[in-house]
Design a protein around this motif. Structure first.
Motif, PDB file in Angstrom:
ATOM      1  N   GLY A 157       2.416  14.272 -11.384  1.00  0.00           N
ATOM      2  CA  GLY A 157       3.764  14.032 -10.846  1.00  0.00           C
ATOM      3  C   GLY A 157       4.065  12.583 -10.533  1.00  0.00           C
ATOM      4  O   GLY A 157       5.157  12.295 -10.023  1.00  0.00           O
ATOM      5  N   THR A 158       3.150  11.657 -10.807  1.00  0.00           N
ATOM      6  CA  THR A 158       3.432  10.232 -10.560  1.00  0.00           C
ATOM      7  C   THR A 158       4.045   9.619 -11.811  1.00  0.00           C
ATOM      8  O   THR A 158       4.026  10.214 -12.900  1.00  0.00           O
ATOM      9  CB  THR A 158       2.135   9.490 -10.192  1.00  0.00           C
ATOM     10  N   THR A 159       4.570   8.392 -11.621  1.00  0.00           N
ATOM     11  CA  THR A 159       5.266   7.712 -12.712  1.00  0.00           C
ATOM     12  C   THR A 159       4.506   6.451 -13.097  1.00  0.00           C
ATOM     13  O   THR A 159       4.029   5.701 -12.230  1.00  0.00           O
ATOM     14  CB  THR A 159       6.687   7.309 -12.280  1.00  0.00           C
ATOM     15  N   ALA A 160       4.398   6.243 -14.414  1.00  0.00           N
ATOM     16  CA  ALA A 160       3.757   5.015 -14.899  1.00  0.00           C
ATOM     17  C   ALA A 160       4.630   3.806 -14.562  1.00  0.00           C
ATOM     18  O   ALA A 160       5.850   3.859 -14.742  1.00  0.00           O
ATOM     19  CB  ALA A 160       3.531   5.127 -16.409  1.00  0.00           C
ATOM     20  N   GLN A 161       4.006   2.750 -14.087  1.00  0.00           N
ATOM     21  CA  GLN A 161       4.745   1.543 -13.690  1.00  0.00           C
ATOM     22  C   GLN A 161       3.877   0.312 -13.933  1.00  0.00           C
ATOM     23  O   GLN A 161       2.713   0.421 -14.257  1.00  0.00           O
ATOM     24  CB  GLN A 161       5.145   1.618 -12.211  1.00  0.00           C
ATOM     25  N   LYS A 204       0.825  -1.224   0.000  1.00  0.00           N
ATOM     26  CA  LYS A 204       0.000   0.000   0.000  1.00  0.00           C
ATOM     27  C   LYS A 204       0.850   1.262   0.000  1.00  0.00           C
ATOM     28  O   LYS A 204       0.429   2.331   0.437  1.00  0.00           O
ATOM     29  CB  LYS A 204      -0.970   0.033   1.190  1.00  0.00           C
ATOM     30  N   LEU A 205       2.064   1.143  -0.530  1.00  0.00           N
ATOM     31  CA  LEU A 205       2.995   2.273  -0.589  1.00  0.00           C
ATOM     32  C   LEU A 205       3.244   2.759  -2.025  1.00  0.00           C
ATOM     33  O   LEU A 205       3.807   3.849  -2.220  1.00  0.00           O
ATOM     34  CB  LEU A 205       4.334   1.890   0.054  1.00  0.00           C
ATOM     35  N   GLN A 206       2.890   1.966  -3.026  1.00  0.00           N
ATOM     36  CA  GLN A 206       3.106   2.334  -4.412  1.00  0.00           C
ATOM     37  C   GLN A 206       1.829   2.991  -4.949  1.00  0.00           C
ATOM     38  O   GLN A 206       0.716   2.474  -4.741  1.00  0.00           O
ATOM     39  CB  GLN A 206       3.439   1.090  -5.243  1.00  0.00           C
ATOM     40  N   HIS A 207       1.994   4.145  -5.669  1.00  0.00           N
ATOM     41  CA  HIS A 207       0.823   4.881  -6.184  1.00  0.00           C
ATOM     42  C   HIS A 207       1.090   5.387  -7.622  1.00  0.00           C
ATOM     43  O   HIS A 207       2.217   5.724  -7.982  1.00  0.00           O
ATOM     44  CB  HIS A 207       0.498   6.079  -5.295  1.00  0.00           C
ATOM     45  N   GLU A 208       0.014   5.443  -8.404  1.00  0.00           N
ATOM     46  CA  GLU A 208       0.039   6.107  -9.730  1.00  0.00           C
ATOM     47  C   GLU A 208      -1.344   6.707  -9.977  1.00  0.00           C
ATOM     48  O   GLU A 208      -2.367   6.063  -9.723  1.00  0.00           O
ATOM     49  CB  GLU A 208       0.385   5.126 -10.847  1.00  0.00           C
ATOM     50  N   ILE A 209      -1.304   7.966 -10.415  1.00  0.00           N
ATOM     51  CA  ILE A 209      -2.575   8.642 -10.766  1.00  0.00           C
ATOM     52  C   ILE A 209      -2.732   8.614 -12.277  1.00  0.00           C
ATOM     53  O   ILE A 209      -1.827   9.018 -13.019  1.00  0.00           O
ATOM     54  CB  ILE A 209      -2.607  10.076 -10.230  1.00  0.00           C
ATOM     55  N   MET A 210      -3.886   8.141 -12.746  1.00  0.00           N
ATOM     56  CA  MET A 210      -4.205   8.088 -14.160  1.00  0.00           C
ATOM     57  C   MET A 210      -5.448   8.950 -14.422  1.00  0.00           C
ATOM     58  O   MET A 210      -6.217   9.259 -13.519  1.00  0.00           O
ATOM     59  CB  MET A 210      -4.492   6.642 -14.602  1.00  0.00           C
ATOM     60  N   LEU A 211      -5.632   9.334 -15.708  1.00  0.00           N
ATOM     61  CA  LEU A 211      -6.819  10.106 -16.134  1.00  0.00           C
ATOM     62  C   LEU A 211      -7.629   9.236 -17.067  1.00  0.00           C
ATOM     63  O   LEU A 211      -7.138   8.860 -18.145  1.00  0.00           O
ATOM     64  CB  LEU A 211      -6.401  11.399 -16.822  1.00  0.00           C
ATOM     65  N   CYS A 212      -8.842   8.876 -16.638  1.00  0.00           N
ATOM     66  CA  CYS A 212      -9.699   8.031 -17.477  1.00  0.00           C
ATOM     67  C   CYS A 212     -10.553   8.914 -18.369  1.00  0.00           C
ATOM     68  O   CYS A 212     -11.326   9.764 -17.880  1.00  0.00           O
ATOM     69  CB  CYS A 212     -10.579   7.141 -16.604  1.00  0.00           C
ATOM     70  N   THR A 213     -10.453   8.729 -19.674  1.00  0.00           N
ATOM     71  CA  THR A 213     -11.221   9.540 -20.637  1.00  0.00           C
ATOM     72  C   THR A 213     -12.403   8.781 -21.225  1.00  0.00           C
ATOM     73  O   THR A 213     -13.258   9.379 -21.872  1.00  0.00           O
ATOM     74  CB  THR A 213     -10.307   9.984 -21.789  1.00  0.00           C
TER      75      THR A 213
END
Length: 560
Positions: free
Chosen positions: A78-82, A54-63
């Motif tokens: 500011g997050t990184t794709a992984q 529960k420490l890894q995060h990524e914000i995405m934009l759903c279109t």
């Protein structure tokens, strides 16, 4: 930039593992419906968290979302794709970027994101907005305070959204109406909308400083209106009959065609010409493009209504009757001397001598004459007046009177007097009036024409006068008894300086008859005159002129 939407308690797990470049993810079967469903221009945030730490995060934009499958843009805020593993958490959570995208009340009241900073020049304006947008949607509005007055009718504007420039595009008002000079005034707060004009992008000035128009205002092509200057605004041309290109002005040509002129007959056409003309409604007496009329008109008789005038019409008729009488007087004397006589005289006179001879005619003669005048005479005269109404005037003419004279051959001391009343003198060719007195009376006649001073009466007056002469059909018998006793004495004075011998031999045996014939011719002239005068009033006062009403000249323009 998309509009951010959200759903309460929208969370699930990742159905299958993904790597750092995957753009579609699937959530647990049957859980997709709890997430928002974006339409055009909308999106929502998707936060991924690993299930193990529960420490890894990524914000995405759903279109976009189709059932349980989401189309996403990776590595937001500011997050990184992984890479992610099946079972990791997927949720629609609040983010910092989401909060930033919302407009605070204070900023809304201050129009922070709708108020543009102004730079540039009077007819090339630059308006800069605080924005992360890279495109402008049709209908987008913004406000600015003008720094200049527009000088031309075709100013432009460039809209800068953050760092992205849009334009330059022309500025119009209403629905494609060009600006007038001064519609943009320095210091005025103006509102613009980004829109399309004839399918081309433009900025619409919603509240021009000099002549506000509603955004729905439109002047269709071919519209004609008045304009105060000799320079037409953009999209208009002066109605001065000029020729325009049929291709360059195809919209206007499709409406008016060749109604106002064929141009060069192939590539041009003419616009209406209002120079020195006024418009009049077509469709009744007048067809489209008909012209006529004049600034002033001199009225003729045909333009005047029927009316009466005063003038003087004088007609005169004259009838002459001539009566001729012939009289013949025969006088016969007979002497019968007898014997023979011889007279011889010799004289040598000196000085002067007077020779006197005397002859005496005795007897009587009867002179008879008759004259018969028959028939009738009619005298007719007419006068006609015509012409324009003129100022009052006077014509005058007068007959001072006249007389006829007749000379009577003198016979035996008889005399005839011819007298006339009203002018002239009596004539007396005999020593004493014995008998046969003839007097001809004819009143002195004067003729005058009186009317208005100057000009000719207008209208027509026709006067006919018929006069029946009296006194024809009269037989006159004249018998004159002449006393033939004429004594003639002749005295001759001779210069006596020549001896004269005169021998006269008379044979006194021949009867001598002397016939004396006296012929008398009498001519009688009778003149009968009739004068008729008609007086009419004159109401004319000169030449009538019609003029146009007071006017104000202004230009006409037509929409192209």
């Amino acid at each position: 930039m998309s509009i951010i939407i959200a759903s309460n308690n929208a969370s699930s797990t990742l159905l299958a593992s993904i790597n750092s470049t995957t753009t579609t993810i699937s959530v647990a079967a049957g859980t997709g419906h709890i997430f928002p469903s974006p339409t055009a221009g909308q999106a929502f945030k998707v936060s991924l968290t690993d299930a193990a730490t529960k420490l890894q995060h990524e914000i995405m934009l759903c279109t976009n979302r189709t059932n349980d499958t989401l189309t996403v843009v990776r590595g937001q805020e500011g997050t990184t794709a992984q890479g992610w593993t099946a079972g990791d958490y997927v949720a629609n959570l609040m983010t910092s970027g989401t909060l930033t995208a919302f407009l605070p009340v204070e900023q809304s009241q201050q129009n922070t994101y709708g108020y543009a900073a102004v730079s540039g020049t009077s007819d090339a304006i630059t308006a800069t907005l605080i924005s992360t947008l890279t495109v402008a949607n049709v209908g987008m509005t913004f406000t600015l305070t003008a720094a200049f007055n527009n000088i031309t009718n075709s100013p432009t504007m460039t809209l800068v959204l953050g760092t992205t420039g849009i334009g330059p595009f022309l500025i119009f008002k209403g629905n494609g109406v060009p600006l007038a000079t001064g519609d943009i005034t320095a210091g005025a707060t103006l509102t613009f909308a980004y829109n399309l004009v004839n399918n081309y992008p433009a900025f619409i000035l919603l509240n021009p400083a000099t002549s506000p128009l509603p955004s729905t205002y439109s002047m269709p092509t071919g519209s004609i209106t008045m304009w105060p200057t000799a320079t037409a605004p953009n999209g208009w041309v002066l109605c001065n009959g000029q020729a325009l290109s049929r291709s360059a002005y195809s919209a206007l040509f499709s409406i008016i065609g060749l109604t106002f002129g064929t141009g060069d007959g192939s590539s041009t056409f003419n616009v209406p010409n209002y120079t020195n003309l006024m418009p009049i409604g077509a469709g009744g007496i007048y067809g489209a493009a008909a012209t006529g009329g004049s600034a002033s008109t001199t009225l003729s008789t045909a333009n005047l209504p029927s009316h009466n005038h005063s003038a003087v019409s004088t007609s005169s008729s004259t009838s002459n009757s001539i009566s001729t009488s012939n009289s013949v007087s025969n006088s016969t004397s007979t002497s019968t001397p007898t014997g023979t006589a011889t007279s011889t005289s010799v004289s040598t006179p000196t000085g002067t001598a007077t020779s006197t001879s005397v002859s005496t005619t005795t007897g009587s003669a009867i002179s008879t004459s008759s004259s018969n005048t028959t028939g009738s005479a009619a005298s007719s005269s007419s006068s006609t007046f015509s012409g324009n109404a003129l100022p009052t005037h006077v014509h005058s003419v007068s007959d001072p009177g006249h007389f006829h004279t007749w000379t009577n051959q003198q016979q035996a001391g008889r005399g005839i007097i011819l007298a006339k009343s009203g002018g002239g003198s009596a004539l007396n060719n005999g020593s004493t009036v014995q008998e046969g007195l003839i007097t001809i009376n004819n009143a002195q006649t004067g003729i005058s024409i009186v009317g208005a001073t100057g000009g000719t009466p207008s209208g027509s007056v026709f006067t006919t006068t018929n006069t029946q002469l009296q006194g024809l059909g009269t037989t006159t018998n004249t018998s004159t008894s002449l006393a033939l006793s004429t004594h003639t004495t002749t005295n001759t004075t001779l210069a006596l300086s020549t001896a004269t011998s005169t021998t006269t031999s008379l044979t006194l045996s021949t009867a001598t008859t002397t016939n004396t014939t006296t012929a008398t011719t009498t001519n009688t002239a009778t003149t009968t005159g009739t004068t008729t005068s008609t007086t009419i009033g004159n109401t004319g006062s000169g030449t009538a002129i019609s003029t146009i009403s007071p006017y104000l000249a202004i230009y006409f323009i037509i929409k192209t």
